[in-house]
Write an enzyme that holds these catalytic residues in place. Structure first.
Site, short mmCIF file in Angstrom:
data_model
loop_
_atom_site.label_atom_id
_atom_site.label_comp_id
_atom_site.label_asym_id
_atom_site.label_seq_id
_atom_site.Cartn_x
_atom_site.Cartn_y
_atom_site.Cartn_z
N HIS A 56 71.33 29.67 72.04
CA HIS A 56 71.14 30.92 72.78
C HIS A 56 70.87 30.78 74.29
CE1 HIS A 56 70.77 32.43 68.68
NE2 HIS A 56 70.62 33.66 69.10
N GLY A 105 77.38 30.37 71.53
CA GLY A 105 77.37 30.71 70.10
C GLY A 105 77.01 32.17 69.90
N HIS A 106 76.15 32.69 70.77
CA HIS A 106 75.85 34.13 70.74
C HIS A 106 76.37 34.73 72.03
CE1 HIS A 106 74.10 37.99 70.27
NE2 HIS A 106 73.23 37.64 69.34
N HIS A 153 78.83 37.52 62.60
CA HIS A 153 77.62 38.20 63.05
C HIS A 153 78.02 39.42 63.90
CE1 HIS A 153 74.01 38.70 65.60
NE2 HIS A 153 73.36 38.21 64.58
N GLU A 183 73.87 38.50 58.91
CA GLU A 183 73.85 39.75 59.70
C GLU A 183 75.28 40.11 60.11
OE1 GLU A 183 69.67 39.35 61.85
OE2 GLU A 183 71.12 38.07 62.85
N GLU A 217 72.22 46.42 61.51
CA GLU A 217 71.15 46.18 62.47
C GLU A 217 71.23 47.15 63.66
OE1 GLU A 217 71.08 42.13 63.92
OE2 GLU A 217 69.76 42.70 65.59
N CYS A 239 70.64 46.64 66.71
CA CYS A 239 71.38 46.01 67.83
C CYS A 239 72.89 46.07 67.61
CB CYS A 239 71.00 44.53 67.96
SG CYS A 239 69.40 44.23 68.69
N CYS A 282 64.76 41.46 68.67
CA CYS A 282 65.89 41.83 69.52
C CYS A 282 66.06 43.35 69.64
CB CYS A 282 67.17 41.21 68.98
SG CYS A 282 67.35 41.40 67.19
N CYS A 283 65.78 44.08 68.53
CA CYS A 283 66.13 45.51 68.52
C CYS A 283 65.24 46.38 69.43
CB CYS A 283 66.11 46.05 67.10
SG CYS A 283 67.20 45.19 65.95
#
Ligand code: FUB
Ligand code: ZN
Length: 656
Positions: free
Chosen positions: A138, A196-197, A277, A329, A345, A347, A423-424
């Protein structure tokens, strides 16, 4: 080099989102949410960051042996919260929040290393390990959130304090990653890595626009274009770490292909379905749309269209939620939309808003803004309590307090004060604070109204300055009155979105030149005081899922305007599974000022299977007959469920 955007794949339009500083949400639905956001959610999220180690991590306070540990994406929680503050300040000055913002900005500045690197996790656990695992760790994701916060901070305050930090970090990243034939000051040539994200792609485009630095746009395009190419970067870096090249640390399988979890199973242009994801996916697609728009890359835009269609036609909940499975997710397969086990989710719905809104501005096709609106009013907003300080991470469409599903997915019986993986909460805060920029799209000679909300947009057009005011009680009422004020008469086009559900819409006060792809175009010489009235018929509607969605077979959902409804136990008693809505039952709408902050409810009479068994054996699990009794029901907006304690909830109802 710019690609050729002429031809069939070319966008028809390209509008910019309205400058947030020039849109005020004046009253009504979203203004109320923004007020709660400013007064409760944003300060609360900052407090939680302080309380739950984010801030001390950014202060670089961790020492080996301490009773807490930094986490690889703690910095992103603070960055998102700062972005929310900065967005809010753009429309609502607040000295207390501004002072708090300045404090965190100085923490980021102090945590920055002399070579521009800025990540509190690696700075504390060992800088020698940085950049060694782009797949899982990340760093680029956190960088992206920092860049977004920096741009919002610059827009809010005019100060370059955070922007300069972001620029130094972006330069650090740009010197390290990119085409292998480009020299790098670090160790010879650049590394062909990518996150990766995803998230940094769209953030770099914002940074490029804010600074005018084309290298950031090129880097965004590189990250997009390099993704999924062979030899695979994630495999190569795993080998460098002497680890087996498993496709993910996060999921136990390779479904449907190695690296699909990261949308890196194929080069993005070859991808036809939304995989892996879901938050990562939609952030990537939003970044792809940005890159396509900035570089004129028609093939990339085409991939965006395909992926959008795959999501919306096959993989999206009626609430605009996406990512149906908790394991990873992620997106699963077409038409797999479980209700009780839904992940959806918060997000992910937010990331879909980002993607859909970008496409709306590129193509001016109502299909996109319809989806953004669906997600905002339902899948996103369900993530936040009316009080502004409780959050859902997963957003099921059916809930029963005794269901074991609760233990297997990240579902909660009630909105939570915070999450270990948080995160949300800051994500919803930044979306709500920036809503104004989603309402309008602007071009030299066109103002598009994507969303209806009581608001005023200030604009410059031709040589004049002006404002466009919307007066409306949307989404509870479909009447929208527009008033134009101008320093001098000007010719321009007003493009009003006609939602797909708005059968029988009318426009008074102006001639509609054209209706194309769901926008009604009014082109004329406007002058101060001109008024246009749009009427969108609002009535309760039934919605049915595609027959391939097995979880929704013989079921019906209720909608009203953009709002999806649910039945909640608190209004309708227990055993909602025994409730059915007759296909011909009348649905009535009623605005209830006293309920849930003021909302329209839908009422009617349904049928309930009586729980009694035949008198001779009341314990029989199975029985030869059942009784149906008429029963009145009240449906509330799905986003508002679980604000009166925890009770059953259902969006999809049996239809008889
Ligand atoms: O990995 C960072 C964020 O945490 C993701 O976007 C969310 O899905 C959660 O996993
Ligand atoms: Zn989240």
């Amino acid at each position: 080099m710019k690609n050729d955007m002429n031809g069939a794949n070319a966008p028809r339009f390209s509008l910019k989102p309205a400058d947030l500083r020039r849109v005020s949400l004046t009253d009504g639905f979203w203004a109320a949410w923004q007020k709660t956001n400013r007064e409760v959610t944003i300060p609360y999220v900052l407090d939680q960051c302080d309380k739950h180690d984010r801030t001390r991590s950014l202060r670089l306070e961790w020492k080996p042996g301490a009773d807490w540990e930094p986490h690889q994406f703690y910095d992103s929680d603070i960055a998102k919260a700062l972005e929310a503050v900065a967005f809010s300040l753009q429309t609502h000055p607040d000295p207390a929040l501004e002072a708090r913002l300045a404090e965190y900005v100085s923490l980021f500045a102090r945590a920055q290393q002399s070579d521009g690197y800025l990540n509190s996790y690696y700075t504390q656990i060992g800088l020698d390990k940085r950049w060694s695992n782009l797949r899982d760790m990340h760093e680029l994701y956190c960088a992206g959130h920092l860049f977004e916060a920096a741009v919002a901070h610059f827009d809010a305050t005019g100060s370059r304090d955070l922007l300069d930090v972001a620029v130094r970090y972006a330069d650090h990243i740009d010197a390290r990653f990119g085409p292998t034939d480009e020299p790098s000051p670090n160790d010879g040539t650049k590394a062909p890595g990518y996150p990766g994200h995803e998230e940094i792609e769209l953030a770099l485009i914002k940074l490029a626009r804010a600074t005018g630095e084309p290298r950031y746009e090129r880097l965004a395009a590189f990250f997009v274009n390099e993704r999924g190419s062979q030899p695979h970067y994630f495999t190569a870096e795993a080998e460098r770490r002497s680890e087996p090249p498993k496709s993910s640390r996060w999921v136990s399988d390779d479904f449907p292909a190695p690296y699909a979890y990261f949308q890196a199973h194929l080069p993005v242009r070859e991808q036809t379905a939304a995989e892996g994801h879901s938050v990562r996916a939609c952030y990537l697609y939003a970044g792809m749309a940005d890159v396509a728009r900035e570089t004129g890359d028609a093939a990339l835009l085409d991939a965006c269209r395909r992926l959008f269609e795959n999501i919306v036609d096959r993989r999206m909940y009626v609430t605009g939620g996406v990512g149906s499975h908790s394991h990873g997710e992620r997106f699963t397969v077409d038409y797999d939309l479980p209700n009780e086990a839904a992940y959806a989710e918060t997000c992910a719905a937010i990331s879909l808003v980002f993607f859909a809104s970008r496409m709306a501005n590129i193509e001016l096709d109502s299909r996109y803004a319809d989806v953004a609106e669906r997600a905002m009013y339902n899948g996103v907003l369900a993530g936040l309590s009316l009080s502004g300080d409780r959050f859902f991470y997963a957003n099921p469409l059916s809930f029963h307090p005794t269901s074991p599903v609760l233990h297997h997915v990240r579902s909660d019986a009630e909105r939570q004060p915070w999450y270990g993986c948080a995160c949300c909460p800051p994500n919803i805060a930044r979306l709500v604070a920036s809503l104004g920029s989603y309402v309008y799209g602007v071009a030299d000679d066109t103002i598009a109204v994507h969303l209806y909300a009581a608001s005023t947009l200030e604009f410059d057009i031709g040589g004049s300055t002006g404002s466009l005011t919307q007066k409306t009680a949307y989404p509870w009422d479909g009447e929208v009155e527009f008033t134009v004020e101008l320093s001098a008469p000007e010719t321009f086009t007003l493009a009003l979105r006609i939602p797909a559900w708005a059968d029988g819409w009318t426009i008074d006060g102006a001639d509609v030149r054209d209706v194309e792809k769901g926008y009604a175009y009014i082109t004329r010489r406007w002058q101060s005081g001109d008024r246009v009235r749009l009427s969108l018929p609002m009535a309760p509607r039934r919605a049915y899922a595609h027959p391939s969605v097995r979880q929704d077979g013989w079921k019906v959902a209720i909608e009203y305007g953009p709002v999806v409804y649910c039945l909640e136990g608190v209004d309708n008693g227990a055993d909602l599974a025994q409730f059915a809505l007759p296909a011909d039952a009348e649905l009535r709408s009623e605005f209830r000022a006293d309920l849930l902050g003021g909302c329209t409810v839908i009422t009617g009479t349904g049928l309930r299977r009586a729980p009694e068994a035949p008198a001779d054996d009341s314990r029989a699990l199975y029985r030869p007959s059942s009784r149906r009794t008429p029963t009145p029901f009240t449906a509330i907006p799905y986003a508002l469920w679980n604000n009166r304690g925890s009770s059953e909830m259902r969006v999809w109802l049996a239809e008889v």
